[in-house]
Write a protein that holds these residues in place. Structure first.
Motif, PDB file in Angstrom:
ATOM      1  N   VAL A 152       1.450  -0.901   0.235  1.00 47.42           N
ATOM      2  CA  VAL A 152       0.280  -0.126  -0.139  1.00 47.42           C
ATOM      3  C   VAL A 152       0.965   0.981  -0.048  1.00 47.42           C
ATOM      4  N   ILE A 153       0.679   1.887  -1.329  1.00 46.55           N
ATOM      5  CA  ILE A 153       1.700   3.931  -1.587  1.00 46.55           C
ATOM      6  C   ILE A 153       0.881   4.626  -0.948  1.00 46.55           C
ATOM      7  N   ASP A 154       1.125   5.225   0.529  1.00 47.59           N
ATOM      8  CA  ASP A 154       0.049   6.177   0.503  1.00 47.59           C
ATOM      9  C   ASP A 154       0.259   7.878  -0.315  1.00 47.59           C
ATOM     10  N   GLY A 155       1.597   7.667  -0.694  1.00 46.88           N
ATOM     11  CA  GLY A 155       1.935   8.657  -1.012  1.00 46.88           C
ATOM     12  C   GLY A 155       2.698   9.942  -0.014  1.00 46.88           C
ATOM     13  N   LEU A 156       2.765   9.751   1.119  1.00 45.57           N
ATOM     14  CA  LEU A 156       3.357  10.752   1.844  1.00 45.57           C
ATOM     15  C   LEU A 156       4.945  10.588   1.714  1.00 45.57           C
ATOM     16  N   ILE A 157       5.484   9.875   1.286  1.00 42.78           N
ATOM     17  CA  ILE A 157       6.457   9.949   0.758  1.00 42.78           C
ATOM     18  C   ILE A 157       6.854  10.052  -0.857  1.00 42.78           C
ATOM     19  N   VAL A 158       6.798  11.590  -1.873  1.00 38.33           N
ATOM     20  CA  VAL A 158       7.168  11.929  -3.175  1.00 38.33           C
ATOM     21  C   VAL A 158       7.996  11.340  -3.628  1.00 38.33           C
ATOM     22  N   GLU A 159       8.194  10.957  -4.644  1.00 31.64           N
ATOM     23  CA  GLU A 159       9.496  10.361  -5.480  1.00 31.64           C
ATOM     24  C   GLU A 159       9.812  11.826  -6.829  1.00 31.64           C
ATOM     25  N   ALA A 160       8.934  12.655  -6.939  1.00 29.05           N
ATOM     26  CA  ALA A 160       8.847  13.007  -7.652  1.00 29.05           C
ATOM     27  C   ALA A 160       7.617  14.612  -7.446  1.00 29.05           C
ATOM     28  N   LEU A 161       8.754  15.751  -7.875  1.00 30.37           N
ATOM     29  CA  LEU A 161       8.099  16.840  -7.660  1.00 30.37           C
ATOM     30  C   LEU A 161       6.638  17.383  -7.884  1.00 30.37           C
ATOM     31  N   PRO A 162       5.184  17.377  -7.418  1.00 33.41           N
ATOM     32  CA  PRO A 162       4.617  17.979  -7.693  1.00 33.41           C
ATOM     33  C   PRO A 162       4.552  19.593  -9.027  1.00 33.41           C
ATOM     34  N   ALA A 187      -3.447  16.447   0.396  1.00 31.11           N
ATOM     35  CA  ALA A 187      -3.014  17.731   0.523  1.00 31.11           C
ATOM     36  C   ALA A 187      -1.082  17.621   0.455  1.00 31.11           C
ATOM     37  N   ALA A 188      -0.677  18.827  -0.720  1.00 28.57           N
ATOM     38  CA  ALA A 188       0.710  18.476  -0.582  1.00 28.57           C
ATOM     39  C   ALA A 188       0.511  19.716  -0.866  1.00 28.57           C
ATOM     40  N   PHE A 189       1.826  20.329   0.027  1.00 29.59           N
ATOM     41  CA  PHE A 189       2.640  21.788  -0.626  1.00 29.59           C
ATOM     42  C   PHE A 189       4.094  21.397  -0.955  1.00 29.59           C
ATOM     43  N   THR A 190       4.365  22.557  -1.799  1.00 28.98           N
ATOM     44  CA  THR A 190       5.767  22.342  -1.749  1.00 28.98           C
ATOM     45  C   THR A 190       6.601  23.652  -2.193  1.00 28.98           C
ATOM     46  N   PHE A 196       6.009  19.181   1.401  1.00 32.31           N
ATOM     47  CA  PHE A 196       4.824  18.617   2.726  1.00 32.31           C
ATOM     48  C   PHE A 196       3.717  17.692   2.040  1.00 32.31           C
ATOM     49  N   SER A 197       3.573  16.744   2.610  1.00 34.52           N
ATOM     50  CA  SER A 197       2.304  15.846   2.332  1.00 34.52           C
ATOM     51  C   SER A 197       0.940  16.337   3.222  1.00 34.52           C
ATOM     52  N   LEU A 198       0.581  16.319   3.639  1.00 34.77           N
ATOM     53  CA  LEU A 198      -1.045  15.617   4.999  1.00 34.77           C
ATOM     54  C   LEU A 198      -1.833  15.138   4.702  1.00 34.77           C
ATOM     55  N   GLU A 261      -9.992   6.497  12.233  1.00 32.35           N
ATOM     56  CA  GLU A 261      -9.569   7.749  12.316  1.00 32.35           C
ATOM     57  C   GLU A 261      -7.798   7.881  11.989  1.00 32.35           C
ATOM     58  N   THR A 262      -7.775   8.433  11.199  1.00 27.32           N
ATOM     59  CA  THR A 262      -6.052   8.550  10.237  1.00 27.32           C
ATOM     60  C   THR A 262      -5.864   9.161  10.208  1.00 27.32           C
ATOM     61  N   LEU A 263      -4.410   9.858  10.718  1.00 27.30           N
ATOM     62  CA  LEU A 263      -3.946  11.317  10.327  1.00 27.30           C
ATOM     63  C   LEU A 263      -2.461  10.488   9.827  1.00 27.30           C
ATOM     64  N   GLY A 264      -2.258  11.770   9.218  1.00 22.53           N
ATOM     65  CA  GLY A 264      -0.421  11.279   8.518  1.00 22.53           C
ATOM     66  C   GLY A 264       0.188  12.660   8.039  1.00 22.53           C
ATOM     67  N   ALA A 265       1.459  12.471   7.944  1.00 23.16           N
ATOM     68  CA  ALA A 265       2.228  13.548   7.529  1.00 23.16           C
ATOM     69  C   ALA A 265       3.166  13.281   7.166  1.00 23.16           C
ATOM     70  N   GLY A 266       3.932  13.917   6.022  1.00 22.32           N
ATOM     71  CA  GLY A 266       5.918  13.776   5.405  1.00 22.32           C
ATOM     72  C   GLY A 266       6.196  14.761   5.216  1.00 22.32           C
ATOM     73  N   ILE A 267       7.650  14.734   4.803  1.00 18.87           N
ATOM     74  CA  ILE A 267       8.026  15.234   4.423  1.00 18.87           C
ATOM     75  C   ILE A 267       9.140  14.742   3.208  1.00 18.87           C
ATOM     76  N   SER A 268       9.317  15.664   2.073  1.00 23.40           N
ATOM     77  CA  SER A 268      10.487  15.054   1.107  1.00 23.40           C
ATOM     78  C   SER A 268      11.092  15.616   0.836  1.00 23.40           C
ATOM     79  N   TRP A 269      12.391  15.453   0.308  1.00 15.81           N
ATOM     80  CA  TRP A 269      13.030  16.297  -0.653  1.00 15.81           C
ATOM     81  C   TRP A 269      13.318  15.775  -1.841  1.00 15.81           C
ATOM     82  N   VAL A 270      13.663  16.470  -2.953  1.00 10.78           N
ATOM     83  CA  VAL A 270      13.426  15.681  -4.658  1.00 10.78           C
ATOM     84  C   VAL A 270      14.549  16.157  -5.122  1.00 10.78           C
TER      85      VAL A 270
END
Length: 305
Positions: A152-162, A187-190, A196-198, A261-270
């Protein structure tokens, strides 16, 4: 000299051909040989493995309360269906520890493989993609994964810039059979090379609506006989009265509810050639197990191996 050798070779060939023709005058019927080969569009890796991937649109179209029910119906995939909350995927008839469940390529931390009444921590409501790997290639994830792997890939760690600096989506659904609601958002913020992913989701399912009684006539009669043998006459009357009220619940399946209830957050450097990230995800669930609402059912469940 050359002509002589050439004529000799031709003569020998003709004589050999005549001799073979005489020996094979009687027809012979050979056993059929069946040859199966992949088509030209298939790679050699598909000979030892079979992979299926569900994108976000496919996941939303078949989303259920648990991972097993969401994937149920895919080729070779079924579900343990231990209620709305506890349901694990079964691949080609193999389940439990023979099927590895991963999140972003890392094994989930739960006890659903050892005990079927526990929930899988990856449910798919906030998943970006779900991969199903079958065949011998799944053994790369461990010697126990002989049934297959579900990633299951949740997308919190992105591999390419949106493509956009700010992006997001929301999901909502209502179920009539259990008066249930489902809400989810991502949501994702660049900011330069940082992303940053939420994500967050919530499920509130009530008990299933069913036609008739929750327990069959044979089951109610058998439990009444067991209660009469185990309890005294006075205690048995009181206990049977309580059990009768539970067994005669009509139109509803007791203890089939689900709250998650589920909460998730992630930060990635691409970067141009690499990426790195960190993510955290928390899930809280409360769910019931149908068939274990009364004391007798709980005792029977504890006695199972």
């Amino acid at each position: 000299m050359k002509r002589t050798l050439l004529l000799t070779a031709i003569s020998g060939h003709l004589l050999t051909g005549l001799a073979l023709a005489q020996e094979t005058d009687t027809p012979r019927i050979e056993a059929p040989i069946i040859v199966t080969a992949p088509g030209p569009a298939r790679s050699s890796d598909e000979l030892i493995g079979n992979a299926t991937a569900l994108d976000r649109e496919d996941i939303v179209g078949r989303l259920s309360g648990s991972l097993g029910d969401t994937l149920s119906g895919q080729p070779g995939v079924s579900s343990t269906f231990f209620g709305q909350g506890a349901s694990r995927p079964v691949l080609r008839g193999l389940g439990a520890e023979r099927v590895q469940v991963l999140t972003n390529g890392i094994g989930v931390i739960d006890v659903s493989a050892a005990s079927p009444d526990h929930q899988v921590t990856a449910d798919g409501i906030d998943a970006d993609k779900i991969e199903i790997l079958r065949g011998p290639a799944a053994l790369a994830y461990g010697g126990q994964a002989i049934g297959g792997v579900v990633n299951v890939i949740d997308g919190l760690i992105v591999e390419a810039l949106p493509e956009r600096p700010v992006s997001g989506e929301a999901y909502g659904a209502w179920n009539g059979v259990n008066d249930g609601t489902e809400l989810g958002a991502r949501a994702a913020f660049t900011a330069g090379p940082l992303v940053f992913s939420l994500s967050g989701s919530k499920r509130d399912f009530g008990d299933f609506d069913i036609p008739g009684l929750a327990e069959s006539r044979q089951l109610r009669h058998r439990e009444e006989l067991e209660h009469e043998a185990e309890h005294s006459e006075e205690e048995g009357e009181e206990h049977d009265h309580e059990h009768e009220e539970e067994a005669l619940v009509e139109g509803t399946l007791p203890d089939s509810y689900l709250n998650t209830e589920t909460l998730g957050a992630g930060i990635s450097w691409v970067g141009e050639r690499a990426f790195a990230g960190f993510a955290v995800r928390q899930q809280t669930s409360t769910y019931g197990l149908p068939g274990h609402a009364h004391e007798h059912g709980e005792e029977a469940w504890r006695g199972r191996p």
